[in-house]
Each structure stands twice: as structure tokens, then as C-alpha cells.
Scaffold this active site. Sequence first.
Site, PDB file in Angstrom:
ATOM      1  N   LYS A 111      -5.222 -51.028 -47.500  1.00 42.59           N
ATOM      2  CA  LYS A 111      -5.722 -49.500 -47.420  1.00 42.59           C
ATOM      3  C   LYS A 111      -6.940 -49.615 -46.304  1.00 42.59           C
ATOM      4  CE  LYS A 111      -4.866 -47.533 -51.770  1.00 42.59           C
ATOM      5  NZ  LYS A 111      -5.299 -47.021 -53.031  1.00 42.59           N
ATOM      6  N   LYS A 194       7.554 -50.383 -51.441  1.00 41.93           N
ATOM      7  CA  LYS A 194       7.451 -49.970 -52.820  1.00 41.93           C
ATOM      8  C   LYS A 194       7.500 -48.039 -52.791  1.00 41.93           C
ATOM      9  CE  LYS A 194       2.728 -49.689 -53.925  1.00 41.93           C
ATOM     10  NZ  LYS A 194       1.605 -50.035 -54.438  1.00 41.93           N
ATOM     11  N   LYS A 197       2.914 -42.803 -53.246  1.00 41.08           N
ATOM     12  CA  LYS A 197       2.330 -41.462 -53.140  1.00 41.08           C
ATOM     13  C   LYS A 197       2.124 -41.140 -51.714  1.00 41.08           C
ATOM     14  CE  LYS A 197       0.037 -41.775 -57.690  1.00 41.08           C
ATOM     15  NZ  LYS A 197      -1.362 -42.120 -58.053  1.00 41.08           N
TER      16      LYS A 197
HETATM   17  P1  TYM Z   1      -1.773 -45.830 -59.367  1.00 38.90           P
HETATM   18  O1  TYM Z   1      -2.462 -44.322 -59.190  1.00 38.90           O
HETATM   19  O2  TYM Z   1      -1.519 -46.278 -57.808  1.00 38.90           O
HETATM   20  O3  TYM Z   1      -0.530 -45.858 -60.142  1.00 38.90           O
HETATM   21  C1  TYM Z   1      -0.301 -45.449 -61.540  1.00 38.90           C
HETATM   22  C2  TYM Z   1       0.652 -46.618 -62.123  1.00 38.90           C
HETATM   23  O4  TYM Z   1       1.799 -46.506 -61.461  1.00 38.90           O
HETATM   24  C3  TYM Z   1       2.084 -47.828 -61.185  1.00 38.90           C
HETATM   25  N1  TYM Z   1       3.077 -47.781 -59.916  1.00 38.90           N
HETATM   26  C4  TYM Z   1       4.370 -48.159 -59.865  1.00 38.90           C
HETATM   27  N2  TYM Z   1       5.264 -48.940 -60.461  1.00 38.90           N
HETATM   28  C5  TYM Z   1       6.327 -49.314 -60.211  1.00 38.90           C
HETATM   29  N3  TYM Z   1       6.824 -49.000 -58.994  1.00 38.90           N
HETATM   30  C6  TYM Z   1       5.906 -48.465 -58.076  1.00 38.90           C
HETATM   31  N4  TYM Z   1       6.559 -47.981 -56.788  1.00 38.90           N
HETATM   32  C7  TYM Z   1       4.850 -47.999 -58.451  1.00 38.90           C
HETATM   33  N5  TYM Z   1       3.872 -47.284 -57.709  1.00 38.90           N
HETATM   34  C8  TYM Z   1       2.736 -47.218 -58.622  1.00 38.90           C
HETATM   35  C9  TYM Z   1       1.265 -48.597 -60.681  1.00 38.90           C
HETATM   36  O5  TYM Z   1       1.191 -49.847 -60.968  1.00 38.90           O
HETATM   37  C10 TYM Z   1       0.076 -48.018 -62.018  1.00 38.90           C
HETATM   38  O6  TYM Z   1       0.458 -48.705 -63.192  1.00 38.90           O
HETATM   39  N6  TYM Z   1      -5.514 -48.850 -59.673  1.00 38.90           N
HETATM   40  C11 TYM Z   1      -4.777 -48.112 -60.560  1.00 38.90           C
HETATM   41  C12 TYM Z   1      -5.336 -46.913 -61.432  1.00 38.90           C
HETATM   42  C13 TYM Z   1      -6.283 -47.530 -62.393  1.00 38.90           C
HETATM   43  C14 TYM Z   1      -5.869 -48.340 -63.658  1.00 38.90           C
HETATM   44  C15 TYM Z   1      -7.234 -48.602 -64.370  1.00 38.90           C
HETATM   45  C16 TYM Z   1      -4.835 -48.868 -64.213  1.00 38.90           C
HETATM   46  C17 TYM Z   1      -7.536 -47.428 -62.427  1.00 38.90           C
HETATM   47  N7  TYM Z   1      -8.309 -48.021 -63.377  1.00 38.90           N
HETATM   48  C18 TYM Z   1      -7.164 -49.345 -65.364  1.00 38.90           C
HETATM   49  C19 TYM Z   1      -5.041 -49.732 -65.328  1.00 38.90           C
HETATM   50  C20 TYM Z   1      -6.259 -49.804 -65.999  1.00 38.90           C
HETATM   51  C21 TYM Z   1      -3.940 -47.295 -59.607  1.00 38.90           C
HETATM   52  O7  TYM Z   1      -4.268 -47.066 -58.565  1.00 38.90           O
HETATM   53  O8  TYM Z   1      -2.641 -46.829 -60.048  1.00 38.90           O
END
Ligand code: TYM
Length: 330
Positions: A111, A194, A197
Site C-alpha cells: 500500500k 487477487k 476493492k
Molecule cells: P478487508 O476489508 O480488506 O477484507 C475483508 C475480508 O475479505 C477477505 N478478502 C478476500 N478473501 C478471498 N479472496 C479475496 N480476493 C479477498 N479480498 C478480501 C479478507 O481476507 C478479509 O477477511 N484488515 C482486514 C479487516 C480487519 C479485520 C480485523 C479482520 C480489521 N480488523 C480483525 C479480522 C479481524 C481487512 O482489511 O479486510
Amino acid sequence: MGRVFSGVQPTGNLHLGNYLGAIRNWVAMQEEHDCIFCVVDLHALTVAQEPEELHAHTREVTAAYIAAGIDPKRSIIFNQSQVAGHSQLAWLLGCFTPLGWLNRMTQFKEKAGGHRENAMLGLYGYPVLMAADVLLYKATHVPVGEDQKQHLELARDIAGAFNRRYGREVFPLPEPVILGATARVMSLRDGRNKMSKTEPSDYSRINLTDDADLIAKKIRKAKSDSIMGMTYSPQKRPEASNLLSIYAALEGVSLDEVCARFADSPFSDFKKELSEVAVAHLGPIGERMRRLLSDPGYIDGLLREGAERARALADPILAEVEQVMGILTP
Ligand code: TYM
């Protein structure tokens, strides 16, 4: 019975990867665990956000949770900023996180790109806030996609460092729960990246708010190859393999079964079948999301109630942490 915590950032373009990699798995976990699902708005602020959009996206993620089958009575749904303990614990845990650990985080490197000196402290400290999210509730299981594995390993390291420093098991070490071939859903335009967003082309992902026509169009235009018959081989045929995994996950059948079913099919025929399956599964979710979003007052009420329930769990844990550390609470 373990406690589950997970979250999604309200940064817009909630997609099939978020659904199959995370949210869908949460629904089943509600049966056996005490679950907390957070809309992590403080995490979203680590990259520039327009205030009105952050607002709208926070409601959108909440609606997606419910539309996908999270029951707001049974599980706790809230937005992170409304429980002050997340920020408070993040500070305390930051005092147990060597810079060397943060320097290893690949997501920060991606990032921040080539401009690390200009990157914000919030983006750098992001994994500490994530550790705080989980540890604030002494969560034992964290269902996420594969891209979050490194952050959760860090959370375990921080919890371990804290426990060792004070010579007691204040925090359980949280277990990542990373399930199946869709723990990493790939882009529809390039099976080696992957689904994300932030990818500029909207045709690289299926958004949960896409209507049936758009879902079908995106699948029709998805990158394919000219090999006859569908086979699963992520190295040699990344796009075919990604779409086969998506099909299997949406239909709830094994990859072997899907491969056998389409072993003699041309790519175009398989795509038609996949479109039908995707529309049948995602159409009703999008529909429910739209219905929920037409009543923002209802969503705000749920979030308010969820935050109260989350605070009731978090407050005694934060108090215990402060007491262990010797913070005077006169
Ligand atoms: P975020 O918002 O990027 O994504 C949310 C969830 O979606 C999963 N994900 C995917 N899974 C499979 N294939 C993909 N292409 C894909 N893109 C995203 C992510 O792995 C995630 O589970 N840091 C985290 C949010 C967070 C969090 C937490 C998660 C903040 N605090 C505490 C668990 C526990 C994030 O940026 O997810």
C-alpha cells in the site's frame, strides 16, 4: 465455546472475494460460536476517505452482513469507532510491538509503494489496531481470507509478548480460520492477482451490489483460455481454476465434482452455467441489501445496539489489561 471476531473495511466495492473468503463463512459459525462482526471504519481511515462515502459504505457493509445471513440478534454487529476500547487497546499494544515486526508486513509495503516516507503512521500501525480488535474481546477464532494471515500472526505475537511480559495468560492466542479454495478469490481479468476493492477495472470483480445483467456480463467477459475442457490447475490455468473454485463455493459442492461435471465443456459453456449459479446466489443478497439500505434508520439502530453490546464485553477486558499493566484508575 470459542469467541469469533472478524471485520470488513467500509471502503466500497464489497466483492465476491470478501463474501466467499470471509462473510459467507461467518454465517455458519454463528451456529456454534459467540460471534462479533465489526465494520472497521477506523481501519478504512488509513487511506483517504470522503466523509459522505465513508458514511454510506459503513451502512453498506452492515447491510451486506445481514443480507448474507448474519443474524443481528444472535451476533453482535457494530462499527469499530463506536467502541473506544479499540483505539485505547491499540495504543497499549503498540508498546509491545517492535518496529521490526511491522516492517515485515507485506500489505503495508504494497500500500505504501515506493513512497514509504510519505506513508501515514495510521497505515503503518494498522496491524496493531487489528490485533486490538481481536484481543479486546479475547476472541479465539478469526475467520478471514488468506491475505490477512500475516496480520493475524502478528496479533498472536503481540498477545504472546504481552502475556510473557506480565507472566500471565491475559490474552488467548487467536486462531486464524482460513477456509477452502476461495480463501483467495482471484481477479476476473488476471487469475494471478487477487480480486480487490481497489483494482481500477470494475470488470475485475463481482460486487455484491451488481445486478443480474452485470454479473452475467462480467463473467462473459472474464479472461479465459483456449484449452478444451475445464481443469483445475492454478499454476497452468489460473483463470479457469479461479472460476471453478467460485462455482464450487457458490454451489456448495466439491471442486472434484465441479471438475468432473465440466471436464468436456468448452469454456464458454462453463461460463454460462457459472453465470446462472452466481446470479441465483448473489441476486437475492443484492436485493436484500438494497431493501435494507432503503431504511438507514434501521441500520443505524442496529449499529447503535451492537456497539452497546460490544462495549459491555470490551470494558471489563480493557479494565483487566489496565490493571495488569499498573494503570491507576482512581
Ligand atoms: P478487508 O476489508 O480488506 O477484507 C475483508 C475480508 O475479505 C477477505 N478478502 C478476500 N478473501 C478471498 N479472496 C479475496 N480476493 C479477498 N479480498 C478480501 C479478507 O481476507 C478479509 O477477511 N484488515 C482486514 C479487516 C480487519 C479485520 C480485523 C479482520 C480489521 N480488523 C480483525 C479480522 C479481524 C481487512 O482489511 O479486510
